[in-house]
Design a protein around this motif. Structure first.
Motif, PDB file in Angstrom:
ATOM      1  N   PRO A  91       0.813  -1.228   0.000  1.00  0.00           N
ATOM      2  CA  PRO A  91       0.000   0.000   0.000  1.00  0.00           C
ATOM      3  C   PRO A  91       0.847   1.280   0.000  1.00  0.00           C
ATOM      4  N   LEU A  92       2.003   1.232   0.655  1.00  0.00           N
ATOM      5  CA  LEU A  92       2.873   2.399   0.673  1.00  0.00           C
ATOM      6  C   LEU A  92       3.441   2.673  -0.721  1.00  0.00           C
ATOM      7  N   LYS A  93       3.824   1.619  -1.448  1.00  0.00           N
ATOM      8  CA  LYS A  93       4.318   1.795  -2.818  1.00  0.00           C
ATOM      9  C   LYS A  93       3.238   2.390  -3.710  1.00  0.00           C
ATOM     10  N   ALA A  94       2.007   1.916  -3.563  1.00  0.00           N
ATOM     11  CA  ALA A  94       0.900   2.436  -4.367  1.00  0.00           C
ATOM     12  C   ALA A  94       0.666   3.911  -4.052  1.00  0.00           C
ATOM     13  N   SER A  95       0.687   4.247  -2.779  1.00  0.00           N
ATOM     14  CA  SER A  95       0.499   5.641  -2.372  1.00  0.00           C
ATOM     15  C   SER A  95       1.644   6.513  -2.877  1.00  0.00           C
ATOM     16  N   LEU A  96       2.849   6.014  -2.809  1.00  0.00           N
ATOM     17  CA  LEU A  96       4.021   6.744  -3.277  1.00  0.00           C
ATOM     18  C   LEU A  96       3.950   6.983  -4.785  1.00  0.00           C
ATOM     19  N   ASN A  97       3.553   5.960  -5.541  1.00  0.00           N
ATOM     20  CA  ASN A  97       3.429   6.118  -6.997  1.00  0.00           C
ATOM     21  C   ASN A  97       2.348   7.139  -7.352  1.00  0.00           C
ATOM     22  N   GLU A  98       1.237   7.115  -6.617  1.00  0.00           N
ATOM     23  CA  GLU A  98       0.167   8.087  -6.842  1.00  0.00           C
ATOM     24  C   GLU A  98       0.666   9.505  -6.548  1.00  0.00           C
ATOM     25  N   PHE A  99       1.390   9.658  -5.450  1.00  0.00           N
ATOM     26  CA  PHE A  99       1.949  10.960  -5.075  1.00  0.00           C
ATOM     27  C   PHE A  99       2.911  11.459  -6.144  1.00  0.00           C
ATOM     28  N   ARG A 100       3.778  10.574  -6.614  1.00  0.00           N
ATOM     29  CA  ARG A 100       4.759  10.969  -7.633  1.00  0.00           C
ATOM     30  C   ARG A 100       4.086  11.364  -8.939  1.00  0.00           C
ATOM     31  N   SER A 101       3.050  10.650  -9.339  1.00  0.00           N
ATOM     32  CA  SER A 101       2.371  10.990 -10.585  1.00  0.00           C
ATOM     33  C   SER A 101       1.640  12.325 -10.458  1.00  0.00           C
ATOM     34  N   LYS A 102       1.040  12.615  -9.303  1.00  0.00           N
ATOM     35  CA  LYS A 102       0.394  13.915  -9.092  1.00  0.00           C
ATOM     36  C   LYS A 102       1.429  15.032  -9.146  1.00  0.00           C
ATOM     37  N   ASN A 103       2.563  14.828  -8.499  1.00  0.00           N
ATOM     38  CA  ASN A 103       3.617  15.848  -8.498  1.00  0.00           C
ATOM     39  C   ASN A 103       4.198  16.043  -9.888  1.00  0.00           C
ATOM     40  N   ALA A 104       4.321  14.958 -10.655  1.00  0.00           N
ATOM     41  CA  ALA A 104       4.841  15.080 -12.010  1.00  0.00           C
ATOM     42  C   ALA A 104       3.895  15.923 -12.851  1.00  0.00           C
ATOM     43  N   GLY A 105       2.587  15.735 -12.677  1.00  0.00           N
ATOM     44  CA  GLY A 105       1.609  16.544 -13.398  1.00  0.00           C
ATOM     45  C   GLY A 105       1.696  18.002 -13.006  1.00  0.00           C
ATOM     46  N   LYS A 106       1.854  18.271 -11.703  1.00  0.00           N
ATOM     47  CA  LYS A 106       1.968  19.646 -11.228  1.00  0.00           C
ATOM     48  C   LYS A 106       3.239  20.298 -11.752  1.00  0.00           C
ATOM     49  N   LYS A 107       4.350  19.548 -11.738  1.00  0.00           N
ATOM     50  CA  LYS A 107       5.613  20.097 -12.224  1.00  0.00           C
ATOM     51  C   LYS A 107       5.539  20.392 -13.712  1.00  0.00           C
ATOM     52  N   ALA A 108       4.888  19.486 -14.472  1.00  0.00           N
ATOM     53  CA  ALA A 108       4.764  19.698 -15.908  1.00  0.00           C
ATOM     54  C   ALA A 108       3.922  20.939 -16.193  1.00  0.00           C
ATOM     55  N   ALA A 109       2.833  21.104 -15.450  1.00  0.00           N
ATOM     56  CA  ALA A 109       1.980  22.286 -15.635  1.00  0.00           C
ATOM     57  C   ALA A 109       2.736  23.559 -15.277  1.00  0.00           C
ATOM     58  N   ALA A 110       3.492  23.520 -14.196  1.00  0.00           N
ATOM     59  CA  ALA A 110       4.266  24.688 -13.776  1.00  0.00           C
ATOM     60  C   ALA A 110       5.332  25.038 -14.814  1.00  0.00           C
ATOM     61  N   SER A 111       5.982  24.041 -15.377  1.00  0.00           N
ATOM     62  CA  SER A 111       7.016  24.322 -16.381  1.00  0.00           C
ATOM     63  C   SER A 111       6.391  24.854 -17.669  1.00  0.00           C
ATOM     64  N   ARG A 112       5.168  24.372 -18.029  1.00  0.00           N
ATOM     65  CA  ARG A 112       4.498  24.912 -19.205  1.00  0.00           C
ATOM     66  C   ARG A 112       4.146  26.379 -19.012  1.00  0.00           C
TER      67      ARG A 112
END
Length: 173
Positions: A91-112
């Motif tokens: 469950p921790l790995k799943a939560s971590l992957n979800e967190f990383r994907s959300k942050n990647a989306g936020k970082k991509a939007a910020a860089s755009r």
């Protein structure tokens, strides 16, 4: 009363612990409303605090074995396995992957957004002077030429004062 050594002992926020405990207990007995008394809430808070410290220390040991100073997520996952809590790893790995994907989306939007602002600044037209210089360059050039003009202005003002004295019939000194 218990004596505290050094810095004050860290406590977890009781409202958050109460919410987590009530949520998990309500999953066990869906028909009843669960309440948690003060002593049991303190016990949950203290046991969670001790677990977090133990997990942190174990993760730190794993990090030191790898000759690093920064604890990574992999160190925490390995520590959970070493502490014999392998059921928490998935469950921790799943939560971590979800967190990383959300942050990647936020970082991509910020860089755009940052790139769009940068392009907008580069595309803004500059006002050009008569010889192809920008408006700022023309203003700066005019500032450089003011050195000689200041003397001329002072001389012109002196002449005007002299003429006023002649017309008024002399100086007022």
């Amino acid at each position: 009363m218990e004596k505290k050594v050094g810095a004050e002992i860290e406590e977890l926020p009781k409202t958050i612990v109460r919410r987590v405990v009530k949520e998990k207990l309500s999953q066990c007995s869906r028909n009843q409303d669960i309440s948690v008394n003060k002593d049991s809430l303190l016990a949950f808070c203290e046991s969670a605090r001790i677990f977090i410290h133990y997990l942190s220390a174990t993760s730190n040991d794993i990090c030191k074995e790898s000759k690093r100073q920064t604890i990574k997520a992999e160190d925490v996952l390995k520590a959970l396995e070493d502490m014999e809590f392998p059921e928490l790893v998935r469950p921790l790995k799943a939560s971590l992957n979800e967190f990383r994907s959300k942050n990647a989306g936020k970082k991509a939007a910020a860089s755009r957004i940052k790139e769009a602002k940068k392009r907008k600044i580069e595309e803004e037209p500059t006002v050009e002077g008569t010889d192809g210089e920008s408006k700022d360059d023309v203003e700066n050039d005019n500032d450089d030429n003011d050195d000689g003009n200041d003397k001329d202005k002072d001389e012109d003002e002196d002449e005007v004062e002299d003429e006023d004295e002649v017309e008024n019939g002399g100086s007022d000194d």
